[in-house]
Design a protein around this motif. Structure first.
Motif, mmCIF file in Angstrom:
data_model
loop_
_atom_site.group_PDB
_atom_site.id
_atom_site.type_symbol
_atom_site.label_atom_id
_atom_site.label_comp_id
_atom_site.label_asym_id
_atom_site.label_seq_id
_atom_site.Cartn_x
_atom_site.Cartn_y
_atom_site.Cartn_z
ATOM 1 N N ARG A 375 0.843 -1.199 0.000
ATOM 2 C CA ARG A 375 0.000 0.000 0.000
ATOM 3 C C ARG A 375 0.877 1.249 0.000
ATOM 4 O O ARG A 375 0.588 2.238 0.645
ATOM 5 N N THR A 377 2.860 4.618 -1.226
ATOM 6 C CA THR A 377 2.456 5.843 -1.919
ATOM 7 C C THR A 377 3.690 6.707 -2.167
ATOM 8 O O THR A 377 4.821 6.314 -1.868
ATOM 9 N N ASN A 398 0.915 -0.956 -6.343
ATOM 10 C CA ASN A 398 0.933 -0.037 -5.218
ATOM 11 C C ASN A 398 0.204 1.230 -5.654
ATOM 12 O O ASN A 398 -0.593 1.200 -6.596
ATOM 13 N N SER A 399 0.459 2.316 -4.994
ATOM 14 C CA SER A 399 -0.141 3.596 -5.389
ATOM 15 C C SER A 399 0.940 4.655 -5.562
ATOM 16 O O SER A 399 0.765 5.816 -5.203
ATOM 17 N N SER A 401 3.051 7.404 -7.369
ATOM 18 C CA SER A 401 2.610 8.425 -8.318
ATOM 19 C C SER A 401 3.827 9.197 -8.812
ATOM 20 O O SER A 401 4.975 8.886 -8.476
ATOM 21 N N ASN A 422 0.313 1.232 -11.035
ATOM 22 C CA ASN A 422 0.525 2.374 -10.162
ATOM 23 C C ASN A 422 -0.136 3.587 -10.814
ATOM 24 O O ASN A 422 -1.011 3.429 -11.683
ATOM 25 N N ASP A 423 0.241 4.777 -10.407
ATOM 26 C CA ASP A 423 -0.319 5.998 -10.984
ATOM 27 C C ASP A 423 0.789 6.841 -11.598
ATOM 28 O O ASP A 423 0.847 8.065 -11.432
ATOM 29 N N ASN A 447 -0.593 2.098 -16.038
ATOM 30 C CA ASN A 447 -0.205 3.402 -15.529
ATOM 31 C C ASN A 447 -0.815 4.450 -16.448
ATOM 32 O O ASN A 447 -1.829 4.186 -17.109
#
Length: 638
Positions: A375, A377, A398-399, A401, A422-423, A447
């Motif tokens: 998790r 970030t 995951n996240s 960015s 992911n972002d 992505n």
């Protein structure tokens, strides 16, 4: 006079003994020779002809290859035929080598049962039969060899239980029964082997719990019981009587309960591997006091809680692996800063949160870094690019960015880069693989990466897997992808990629015919606007998935599609394909999924499709077919 006569008789007796000793030695050595000839007769294959040309009466037995004689008794003391690729069996006569101390038949192809006559070899200290194909149960004869110090039966086909008679071997120091088909429980009687230093019984079918008596063998240095069916928990006093233990290796079992806190008493421990079990609870803080620990592997259990900060005391730690658990809390990067030998961090599939700080660039010896499916970030630090020995970086699911860090593509040792799901945004570097020539797996799917696939991708000659699907890539699919001769999987679906504007066909298809290991080709959900060329039939016969659905394709399905004999899934749905389904589809015998829905296909549905007898799913809806549907498809239609 009587005394003089006594002296003469005594002198005569001594003379006779002196004269007889060579004769007796010759006779006994001749016995050994007869035994060895018997062994030679039981050899059915001698590919290097070492025994065939060397073991003969023209030379002394003691000069034969693989034979060592004792200087004191002038008898065969060691028989070493290791690595000769011999085939055959062991004759019972081998039990007559009464002065044999060492028997090494390692790495051959011997078969059959071990003759019980081997129990007569009372001087034996060393036996290695590993890497053969001996069968049957481990015979009780080994329990009759009181001087035996080393017994290695690794990599054979022994079955049945471990004989309790092994507990009679009070001098035994090394016991290796790995890679057989042994079953039943580990006899608690093995706890009597107080001289034992190494106990290795991996890759069998042993069941029950580990006898507590094993942990009372104070000389043990190695306990390796991996990949069995052992259950139960480890004793709470596991390490109270194991001062010399440096290797505890128990993965691949069904052990449960908590990890004992007194493991810290195994002060010499260097390797602790408990992966693939059902251990629960938290990681004991006491593990942090194992100053010699080099590898800590706790993956695939049911561990919870956080990583105790005491783990940061393990300055010699080279690998920390706790993947596939439920460990959470903020990712403890600072804990690894004092570990000057750290090479691997494997914490994927847990519940870690927070970000990866820029201090990660100080872990210059790390070769594996895996935080997949947590998790996490924040941005991916560019300092990863300073890890000049990094081979694998996995941060997928995951996240994370921010922009795709181009610095990651400057790591010359990198072979796997996985940042999918992911972002991330940004573009692919124009110098792709120029500084990372060893890159073999590139996972950047799911992505928001934009821009074209750079022409520099041709430099990635080692690439086997390219996953760029589900991004916002634009431009043409390169027509020189065929330069990637090692390519196995190409996933570009769900982007905004196009076909070369100068080609009415999918121009990149012809180039991919050079990729003879290609198994997955998925380029659907892109505005390709072209026809499937006949060159599709030149793609490797290893291709299992061909997916170009929702891509604005036109024209007909080429008959050459039938050349792809290994296809399991063919997805051409939601296009503008017309014409008939080619009869050559009958040759796709491995086909399980056929998706042709939402096209303009017409004509009768070919009966030949029934030859694809593995077909499970088929979608032919929203077309213009005529005539009956073959009965063989009634259970497959979606």
């Amino acid at each position: 006079m009587e005394k003089k006569m006594y002296n003469i008789l005594a002198y005569a007796f001594l003379i006779s003994i002196t004269l007889q000793v060579p004769c007796l030695a010759k006779t006994n050595l001749a016995t050994d020779q007869t035994v060895l000839f018997s062994l030679k007769q039981h050899i059915t294959s001698d590919p290097s002809r070492m025994l065939a040309t060397n073991w003969n009466v023209s030379s002394s037995v003691c000069s034969w290859i693989g034979i060592t004689c004792s200087s004191r008794h002038h008898r065969v003391a060691a028989l070493n035929l290791s690595g000769m690729s011999l085939s055959g069996s062991i004759p019972p006569q081998l039990g007559q080598l009464s002065f044999l101390v060492s028997l090494d038949l390692t790495s051959n192809f011997f078969t059959g049962l071990l003759p019980p006559e081997l129990s007569s070899l009372h001087r034996l200290k060393f036996i290695s039969l590993r890497l053969n194909n001996f069968t049957g149960e481990i015979p009780p004869l080994f329990g009759h060899l009181p001087k035996l110090e080393n017994l290695n039966l690794r990599n054979n086909s022994f079955v049945g239980s471990i004989p309790k008679s092994l507990s009679n071997l009070t001098a035994l120091q090394f016991l290796d029964l790995t890679s057989n088909s042994l079953s039943g429980e580990i006899p608690k009687e093995l706890g009597k082997l107080q001289s034992l230093r190494r106990l290795e019984i991996e890759l069998n079918y042993l069941s029950g719990s580990i006898p507590s008596e094993i942990f009372n063998i104070s000389n043990l240095e190695i306990i390796s019981l991996a990949d069995n069916e052992l259950i139960g928990s480890l004793p709470t006093d596991t390490c109270s009587k194991l001062p010399f233990l440096w290797w505890l290796y128990l993965p691949g079992n069904q052990l449960s309960g908590g990890i004992p806190t007194n493991l810290s008493q195994c002060s010499q421990l260097q390797q602790l591997t408990l992966t693939e079990n059902s251990f629960s609870g938290s990681i004991p803080a006491e593990i942090g006091y194992l100053a010699s620990l080099k590898s800590l592997a706790l993956g695939s259990n049911r561990l919870t809680g956080t990583v105790p900060h005491e783990i940061g005391n393990l300055q010699k730690l080279g690998v920390f692996a706790a993947e596939l658990n439920q460990i959470g809390g903020s990712f403890p990067l600072n804990m690894f800063m004092n570990m000057s030998s750290l090479q691997g961090i494997r914490l994927w599939s847990n519940r870690f949160t927070g970000n990866v700080s820029r201090d990660v660039g100080n872990l210059t010896k790390v070769t594996w870094f895996d935080l997949t499916e947590n998790r996490m970030t924040g941005v991916i630090p560019t300092e990863f690019g300073q890890l000049y020995q990094l081979q694998l970086l996995r941060l997928s699911i995951n996240s994370f960015s921010g922009s795709l860090p181009h610095e990651l593509f400057n790591i010359s040792t990198l072979h796997t880069l996985s940042l999918a799901f992911n972002d991330l945004f940004g573009v692919l570097p124009t110098y792709l693989c120029r500084a990372s020539p060893n890159l073999g797996r590139l996972y950047l799917g799911a992505n928001s990466i934009t821009g074209p696939i750079p022409n520099s991708i041709y430099n990635c000659s080692h690439l086997r897997i390219i996953t760029l699907a589900e991004n916002k890539l634009s431009g043409c699919i390169p027509t020189d992808l065929g330069n990637l001769r090692n390519l196995q999987r190409l996933e570009l679906y769900n982007n905004n990629l196009t076909n070369a504007p100068s080609s009415s066909n999918l121009g990149f298809i012809a180039s991919l015919s050079n990729c003879r290991s290609l198994t997955h080709l998925s380029v659907g959900i892109n505005p390709l606007y072209g026809a499937i060329p006949p060159s599709v039939g030149n793609l490797t016969s290893s291709l299992q998935l061909f997916s170009v659905g929702s891509s604005k394709l036109n024209g007909s399905i080429p008959v050459q599609i039938g050349y792809l004999r290994s296809l399991v899934t063919l997805d051409l749905q939601d296009n503008e394909l017309s014409g008939n389904i080619p009869f050559s589809i009958k040759y796709l015998h491995d086909l399980q999924g056929l998706y042709l829905g939402a096209n303009i296909l017409q004509g009768p549905f070919p009966e030949a499709i029934c030859d694809s007898y593995n077909l499970i799913y088929i979608d032919i809806s929203r077309n213009q077919f005529s005539g009956p549907i073959p009965e063989c498809l009634e259970t497959c239609l979606l």
